[in-house]
Structure formats: structure tokens, C-alpha cells
Design a protein around this motif. Structure first.
Motif, PDB file in Angstrom:
ATOM      1  N   MET A 123       0.804  -1.369  -0.164  1.00 58.50           N
ATOM      2  CA  MET A 123       0.156  -0.019   0.160  1.00 58.50           C
ATOM      3  C   MET A 123       0.912   1.243   0.087  1.00 58.50           C
ATOM      4  SD  MET A 123      -2.820   1.547   2.821  1.00 58.50           S
ATOM      5  CE  MET A 123      -2.638  -0.022   3.715  1.00 58.50           C
ATOM      6  N   THR A 124       0.543   2.066  -0.853  1.00 62.15           N
ATOM      7  CA  THR A 124       1.134   3.427  -0.845  1.00 62.15           C
ATOM      8  C   THR A 124       0.424   4.502  -0.104  1.00 62.15           C
ATOM      9  OG1 THR A 124       2.165   2.883  -2.871  1.00 62.15           O
ATOM     10  CG2 THR A 124       1.976   5.227  -2.307  1.00 62.15           C
ATOM     11  N   LEU A 125       0.947   5.006   0.723  1.00 67.29           N
ATOM     12  CA  LEU A 125       0.352   5.964   1.866  1.00 67.29           C
ATOM     13  C   LEU A 125       0.367   7.346   1.183  1.00 67.29           C
ATOM     14  CD1 LEU A 125       1.236   4.671   5.318  1.00 67.29           C
ATOM     15  CD2 LEU A 125      -0.884   4.229   3.990  1.00 67.29           C
ATOM     16  N   ARG A 126      -0.516   8.454   1.449  1.00 67.79           N
ATOM     17  CA  ARG A 126      -0.391   9.757   1.068  1.00 67.79           C
ATOM     18  C   ARG A 126      -1.427  10.210   2.210  1.00 67.79           C
ATOM     19  NH1 ARG A 126      -4.016  12.272  -2.548  1.00 67.79           N
ATOM     20  NH2 ARG A 126      -5.740  10.704  -2.849  1.00 67.79           N
ATOM     21  N   HIS A 127      -0.877  11.656   2.278  1.00 69.73           N
ATOM     22  CA  HIS A 127      -1.784  12.359   3.389  1.00 69.73           C
ATOM     23  C   HIS A 127      -2.522  13.487   2.566  1.00 69.73           C
ATOM     24  CE1 HIS A 127       1.265  15.187   2.695  1.00 69.73           C
ATOM     25  NE2 HIS A 127       0.579  16.236   3.440  1.00 69.73           N
ATOM     26  N   SER A 128      -3.786  13.948   3.275  1.00 66.28           N
ATOM     27  CA  SER A 128      -4.399  15.184   2.786  1.00 66.28           C
ATOM     28  C   SER A 128      -5.163  15.460   3.924  1.00 66.28           C
ATOM     29  CB  SER A 128      -5.301  14.629   1.619  1.00 66.28           C
ATOM     30  OG  SER A 128      -6.210  15.751   1.286  1.00 66.28           O
ATOM     31  N   LEU A 129      -5.153  16.905   4.155  1.00 67.93           N
ATOM     32  CA  LEU A 129      -6.069  17.505   5.061  1.00 67.93           C
ATOM     33  C   LEU A 129      -7.560  17.519   4.588  1.00 67.93           C
ATOM     34  CD1 LEU A 129      -4.101  20.952   5.298  1.00 67.93           C
ATOM     35  CD2 LEU A 129      -3.845  18.974   6.719  1.00 67.93           C
ATOM     36  N   TYR A 130      -8.411  17.324   5.635  1.00 71.31           N
ATOM     37  CA  TYR A 130      -9.726  17.450   5.126  1.00 71.31           C
ATOM     38  C   TYR A 130     -10.323  18.372   5.958  1.00 71.31           C
ATOM     39  CZ  TYR A 130     -14.160  15.928   3.243  1.00 71.31           C
ATOM     40  OH  TYR A 130     -15.585  16.039   2.784  1.00 71.31           O
ATOM     41  N   LEU A 131     -10.927  19.269   5.655  1.00 71.69           N
ATOM     42  CA  LEU A 131     -11.723  20.463   5.967  1.00 71.69           C
ATOM     43  C   LEU A 131     -13.284  20.577   5.555  1.00 71.69           C
ATOM     44  CD1 LEU A 131      -8.973  23.242   5.532  1.00 71.69           C
ATOM     45  CD2 LEU A 131      -9.347  21.670   7.432  1.00 71.69           C
ATOM     46  N   THR A 132     -14.023  20.624   6.555  1.00 70.21           N
ATOM     47  CA  THR A 132     -15.555  20.858   6.385  1.00 70.21           C
ATOM     48  C   THR A 132     -15.961  22.436   6.345  1.00 70.21           C
ATOM     49  OG1 THR A 132     -16.058  18.785   7.380  1.00 70.21           O
ATOM     50  CG2 THR A 132     -17.610  20.352   7.405  1.00 70.21           C
ATOM     51  N   PHE A 133     -16.424  22.793   5.321  1.00 74.17           N
ATOM     52  CA  PHE A 133     -16.678  24.155   5.150  1.00 74.17           C
ATOM     53  C   PHE A 133     -18.124  24.395   5.281  1.00 74.17           C
ATOM     54  CE2 PHE A 133     -13.281  22.787   2.350  1.00 74.17           C
ATOM     55  CZ  PHE A 133     -12.121  23.541   2.448  1.00 74.17           C
ATOM     56  N   PRO A 134     -18.035  25.843   5.797  1.00 73.79           N
ATOM     57  CA  PRO A 134     -19.702  26.147   5.909  1.00 73.79           C
ATOM     58  C   PRO A 134     -20.398  26.849   4.796  1.00 73.79           C
ATOM     59  CG  PRO A 134     -18.023  27.894   6.512  1.00 73.79           C
ATOM     60  CD  PRO A 134     -17.528  26.840   6.228  1.00 73.79           C
ATOM     61  N   GLY A 135     -20.362  26.109   3.590  1.00 76.44           N
ATOM     62  CA  GLY A 135     -21.107  26.600   2.360  1.00 76.44           C
ATOM     63  C   GLY A 135     -20.212  27.188   1.502  1.00 76.44           C
ATOM     64  N   ASN A 136     -18.683  27.549   1.751  1.00 70.69           N
ATOM     65  CA  ASN A 136     -17.927  28.254   1.124  1.00 70.69           C
ATOM     66  C   ASN A 136     -16.681  27.468   0.202  1.00 70.69           C
ATOM     67  OD1 ASN A 136     -16.369  28.105   3.282  1.00 70.69           O
ATOM     68  ND2 ASN A 136     -15.777  30.048   3.282  1.00 70.69           N
ATOM     69  N   ALA A 137     -16.887  26.054   0.422  1.00 73.47           N
ATOM     70  CA  ALA A 137     -15.694  25.156   0.010  1.00 73.47           C
ATOM     71  C   ALA A 137     -15.187  25.589  -1.373  1.00 73.47           C
ATOM     72  CB  ALA A 137     -16.102  23.718  -0.178  1.00 73.47           C
ATOM     73  N   ALA A 138     -16.011  25.902  -2.492  1.00 76.81           N
ATOM     74  CA  ALA A 138     -15.343  26.159  -3.691  1.00 76.81           C
ATOM     75  C   ALA A 138     -14.280  27.351  -3.813  1.00 76.81           C
ATOM     76  CB  ALA A 138     -16.477  26.493  -4.848  1.00 76.81           C
ATOM     77  N   GLU A 139     -14.830  28.451  -3.120  1.00 75.92           N
ATOM     78  CA  GLU A 139     -14.028  29.706  -2.691  1.00 75.92           C
ATOM     79  C   GLU A 139     -12.737  29.296  -2.175  1.00 75.92           C
ATOM     80  OE1 GLU A 139     -14.147  34.029  -0.660  1.00 75.92           O
ATOM     81  OE2 GLU A 139     -15.979  32.671  -0.313  1.00 75.92           O
ATOM     82  N   VAL A 140     -12.842  28.530  -0.837  1.00 76.03           N
ATOM     83  CA  VAL A 140     -11.514  28.277  -0.042  1.00 76.03           C
ATOM     84  C   VAL A 140     -10.740  27.372  -0.917  1.00 76.03           C
ATOM     85  CG1 VAL A 140     -10.647  27.341   2.100  1.00 76.03           C
ATOM     86  CG2 VAL A 140     -12.872  28.603   1.912  1.00 76.03           C
ATOM     87  N   LEU A 141     -11.124  26.250  -1.588  1.00 74.24           N
ATOM     88  CA  LEU A 141     -10.247  25.561  -2.364  1.00 74.24           C
ATOM     89  C   LEU A 141      -9.769  26.073  -3.639  1.00 74.24           C
ATOM     90  CD1 LEU A 141     -12.327  21.797  -1.948  1.00 74.24           C
ATOM     91  CD2 LEU A 141     -10.019  22.653  -1.002  1.00 74.24           C
TER      92      LEU A 141
END
Length: 136
Positions: free
Chosen positions: A1-19
Motif C-alpha cells: 500500500m502506498t500511503l499519502r496524506h491530505s487535510l480534510y476540512l469541512t466548510f460552511p458553504g464556501n468550499a469552492a471559494e476556499v479550495l
């Protein structure tokens, strides 16, 4: 298995703007899918707006994933995202970009007692980013 990391954030309706903003800061490839594209909106434990991001992923030097999940404000003093590097000036430039457009430096980027350069910024969305650059 190859491991990788990623942060996961829950946004309050503005995910498209933040990402999209994080892509402008970190670079990389951004993909997003809305709840409307996912299908049946009745399957979720909350009532998502069909235009909200169900899942977004930025892949590159810094990986960030997330989606819109309701009325959860971003930002807390109990956590921060840490980015490590080996170029002091690149670290300074990254913190400067995160502080632009309403962000704020909360710890100056300078040589720390342990020898590395270190600083923190709260970005305009409330997320704390720490950058450390090794000088060893």
C-alpha cells in the motif's frame, strides 16, 4: 500500500471559494463535485445545497481535501496545518501569500530556538497555517 496524506476540512458553504483560493496559494490540480452532481440529496444527515461542494481535492505540493457540510465555522486555536520545507525564503513567501487579502500573521516568521525558521498565519477563512523551514 502506498500511503499519502491530505487535510480534510469541512466548510460552511464556501468550499469552492476556499479550495480555489488554496490552489492560487499552493498550486496543484483541483477537482470538485457538487452535491447536485452526486445524486439523491435525501441520503445526507443534513440538507445540503445542491451547489455546495460534496467533495473537493487539491493535489500538489500541499494536499487539501474537503467539502461543504453545514454551519461549521473554520478555524480553531487548537489545531494548525503545518508545512515543512528547506528553503527559508520560500517559507516566508508562502506565509506572505496566506496573509494576503485579509489573513493575519499570528507568529512572526523568524529563526526559532531550535534552529529552524517558523511562523504562523491565520488565513482569511480562519485556518491557521504554520510554516517551518529547516536550515540544517
Amino acid at each position: 500500500m502506498t500511503l499519502r496524506h491530505s487535510l480534510y476540512l469541512t466548510f460552511p458553504g464556501n468550499a469552492a471559494e476556499v479550495l480555489t483560493y488554496y490552489r492560487s496559494v499552493f498550486g496543484g490540480e483541483l477537482t470538485m463535485m457538487t452535491y447536485g452532481e452526486m445524486g439523491n440529496l435525501d441520503e445526507y444527515p443534513f440538507a445540503p445545497d445542491p451547489d455546495w461542494v460534496a467533495h473537493g481535492e487539491l493535489r500538489g505540493t500541499v494536499n487539501v481535501s474537503g467539502g461543504d457540510g453545514g454551519d461549521h465555522p473554520l478555524g480553531s486555536p487548537v489545531y494548525s496545518m503545518v508545512i515543512y520545507g528547506d528553503d527559508v525564503e520560500e517559507g516566508r513567501a508562502l506565509l506572505d501569500r496566506l496573509a494576503e487579502d485579509g489573513g493575519e500573521a499570528i507568529m512572526p516568521y523568524e529563526q526559532a530556538p531550535w534552529g529552524d525558521y517558523y511562523g504562523q498565519v491565520r488565513d482569511r477563512f480562519g485556518v491557521i497555517w504554520a510554516v517551518a523551514a529547516s536550515v540544517r
